[in-house]
Design a protein around this motif. Structure first.
Motif, short mmCIF file in Angstrom:
data_model
loop_
_atom_site.label_atom_id
_atom_site.label_comp_id
_atom_site.label_asym_id
_atom_site.label_seq_id
_atom_site.Cartn_x
_atom_site.Cartn_y
_atom_site.Cartn_z
N ILE A 45 -4.08 -2.26 -11.11
CA ILE A 45 -3.81 -0.94 -10.52
C ILE A 45 -5.06 -0.41 -9.84
N GLU A 46 -6.20 -0.53 -10.50
CA GLU A 46 -7.46 -0.06 -9.90
C GLU A 46 -7.77 -0.82 -8.61
N GLU A 47 -7.52 -2.13 -8.60
CA GLU A 47 -7.74 -2.94 -7.40
C GLU A 47 -6.83 -2.48 -6.27
N ALA A 48 -5.57 -2.21 -6.60
CA ALA A 48 -4.61 -1.76 -5.59
C ALA A 48 -5.03 -0.41 -5.01
N ILE A 49 -5.45 0.50 -5.86
CA ILE A 49 -5.90 1.82 -5.39
C ILE A 49 -7.11 1.66 -4.47
N TYR A 50 -8.05 0.80 -4.86
CA TYR A 50 -9.23 0.54 -4.02
C TYR A 50 -8.82 0.02 -2.65
N GLU A 51 -7.90 -0.96 -2.63
CA GLU A 51 -7.46 -1.53 -1.37
C GLU A 51 -6.75 -0.50 -0.49
N ILE A 52 -5.94 0.34 -1.10
CA ILE A 52 -5.27 1.41 -0.35
C ILE A 52 -6.31 2.36 0.24
N ASP A 53 -7.30 2.72 -0.56
CA ASP A 53 -8.37 3.60 -0.08
C ASP A 53 -9.13 2.97 1.09
N GLN A 54 -9.19 1.64 1.13
CA GLN A 54 -9.88 0.92 2.20
C GLN A 54 -8.97 0.67 3.41
N GLY A 55 -7.74 1.18 3.34
CA GLY A 55 -6.79 1.02 4.45
C GLY A 55 -6.11 -0.33 4.49
N LYS A 56 -6.13 -1.05 3.38
CA LYS A 56 -5.56 -2.40 3.34
C LYS A 56 -4.12 -2.42 2.83
N GLY A 57 -3.56 -1.28 2.52
CA GLY A 57 -2.20 -1.23 2.00
C GLY A 57 -1.15 -1.34 3.09
N SER A 58 0.09 -1.46 2.66
CA SER A 58 1.22 -1.52 3.58
C SER A 58 2.01 -0.22 3.47
N SER A 59 2.58 0.19 4.57
CA SER A 59 3.40 1.39 4.55
C SER A 59 4.70 1.12 3.79
N HIS A 60 5.32 2.18 3.34
CA HIS A 60 6.59 2.06 2.63
C HIS A 60 7.62 1.36 3.51
#
Length: 60
Positions: A33-48
Motif C-alpha cells: 500500500i505504501e509503495e502504491a501511494i508513493y507511485e501515485i504521488d509520483q504520477g505513476k498511477g492509472s486513472s480510474h
C-alpha cells in the motif's frame, strides 16, 4: 512515526492468537500500500477510467 513504531502498533492491534504468517502478511500488505501511494504521488498511477477499460477488455 518511525517504521519501527508503525510495526509495533500494527502488532499491538492484532489478536493474541496471531501467527507469524499473519504478521508477515500484514507487513507485506502495508508495504504494498505504501509503495502504491508513493507511485501515485509520483504520477505513476492509472486513472480510474483507464483501469476500467483494461478490466473490460480482460473480462470479455
Amino acid at each position: 512515526m518511525s517504521t519501527k513504531q508503525e510495526v509495533i502498533e500494527l502488532i499491538k492491534n492484532l489478536p493474541d492468537d496471531v501467527t507469524i504468517d499473519d504478521i508477515m502478511e500484514g507487513l507485506y500488505k502495508k508495504a504494498q500500500i505504501e509503495e502504491a501511494i508513493y507511485e501515485i504521488d509520483q504520477g505513476k498511477g492509472s486513472s480510474h477510467e483507464k483501469v476500467r477499460e483494461h478490466f473490460n477488455k480482460w473480462l470479455k
